[in-house]
Design a protein around this motif. Sequence first.
Motif, PDB file in Angstrom:
ATOM      1  N   TYR A   1     -43.840 -71.888 -32.603  1.00 50.29           N
ATOM      2  CA  TYR A   1     -43.278 -73.232 -32.456  1.00 50.29           C
ATOM      3  C   TYR A   1     -42.018 -73.398 -33.314  1.00 50.29           C
ATOM      4  CZ  TYR A   1     -42.636 -78.236 -32.185  1.00 50.29           C
ATOM      5  OH  TYR A   1     -42.070 -79.466 -31.970  1.00 50.29           O
TER       6      TYR A   1
ATOM      7  N   SER B   1     -47.551 -72.596 -36.978  1.00 51.17           N
ATOM      8  CA  SER B   1     -47.211 -71.842 -35.765  1.00 51.17           C
ATOM      9  C   SER B   1     -45.821 -71.209 -35.892  1.00 51.17           C
ATOM     10  CB  SER B   1     -47.247 -72.759 -34.541  1.00 51.17           C
ATOM     11  OG  SER B   1     -46.717 -72.095 -33.410  1.00 51.17           O
TER      12      SER B   1
ATOM     13  N   LEU C   1     -48.844 -73.630 -26.172  1.00 52.75           N
ATOM     14  CA  LEU C   1     -48.590 -74.480 -27.344  1.00 52.75           C
ATOM     15  C   LEU C   1     -49.090 -75.916 -27.147  1.00 52.75           C
ATOM     16  CD1 LEU C   1     -44.966 -73.368 -28.345  1.00 52.75           C
ATOM     17  CD2 LEU C   1     -47.042 -73.067 -29.712  1.00 52.75           C
TER      18      LEU C   1
ATOM     19  N   ALA D   1     -51.097 -77.492 -37.604  1.00 54.01           N
ATOM     20  CA  ALA D   1     -50.889 -76.393 -36.649  1.00 54.01           C
ATOM     21  C   ALA D   1     -49.395 -76.179 -36.389  1.00 54.01           C
ATOM     22  CB  ALA D   1     -51.615 -76.694 -35.335  1.00 54.01           C
TER      23      ALA D   1
ATOM     24  N   GLY E   1     -54.095 -71.984 -30.974  1.00 50.77           N
ATOM     25  CA  GLY E   1     -52.644 -71.810 -30.810  1.00 50.77           C
ATOM     26  C   GLY E   1     -51.908 -73.060 -30.353  1.00 50.77           C
TER      27      GLY E   1
ATOM     28  N   VAL F   1     -50.469 -76.815 -30.511  1.00 51.15           N
ATOM     29  CA  VAL F   1     -50.005 -77.630 -31.639  1.00 51.15           C
ATOM     30  C   VAL F   1     -49.811 -79.097 -31.264  1.00 51.15           C
ATOM     31  CG1 VAL F   1     -48.889 -75.644 -32.742  1.00 51.15           C
ATOM     32  CG2 VAL F   1     -47.522 -77.109 -31.252  1.00 51.15           C
TER      33      VAL F   1
END
Length: 227
Positions: free
Chosen positions: A140, A137, A178, A133, A82, A84
């Motif tokens: 994000y 996400s 994150l 990622a 998860g 990034v």
Amino acid sequence: CQVIVHDVNELTEKLFPIVEAMQKHFSAGSGTYYSDSIFFLSVAMHRIMPKEITQIIQVDLDLKYKTNIRDLFDEFDNFPEGAVIGIAREMQPVYRHTFWQYRRENPQTKVGEPPPDGLPGFNSGVLLLNLEAMRQSKLYNQLLEPTMVQKLTEKYHFKGHLGDQDFFTVVGMEHPELFHVLDCTWNRQLCTWWRDHGYSDVFDQYFQCEGEVKIYHGNCNTPIPED
């Protein structure tokens, strides 16, 4: 070895519509200056780089490397599920200061508190951007939306001037998952401005960094030690 040079104006043109809304919360100027967009490059790098580029390391110019930068790429393998972005903590009480109102209203908060248990915010001098990622996400990308930026800055009564660093810091208060936190030795900041500006009593709790330094960061024009 392939070197690709990017045109700053071209990048700014792509960036501006994505980051325009956050500029009024995290820029030094009072307005939204087109040229300021470049200080938010890392935030939206996944939207403007070609799909085949999956990882980028973005660094400030005021750095001195004590190890091979290639070793830093290994940190991508340590990203938890998860996460990034890889980023080190801010090593001055700058966010203790910026979040003063939120801290006053929430006396038990970890926001702005020093490590290891507090949330001192981030420093964007060394950034690991997992573009793949970031693209994938959902969370994000939702956080880049103007309404979400507005919501977060209102919740934390936040007004900053450090560009991407402020955005990552505010997001990190709400969604630490994150971020992969880099060890301080990968971004050993040297600036001591806040020690002489009202925070001498707590300064060292933020500034200490154990271990062999891999990258020195001479932020706020601080001289970097000679070998």
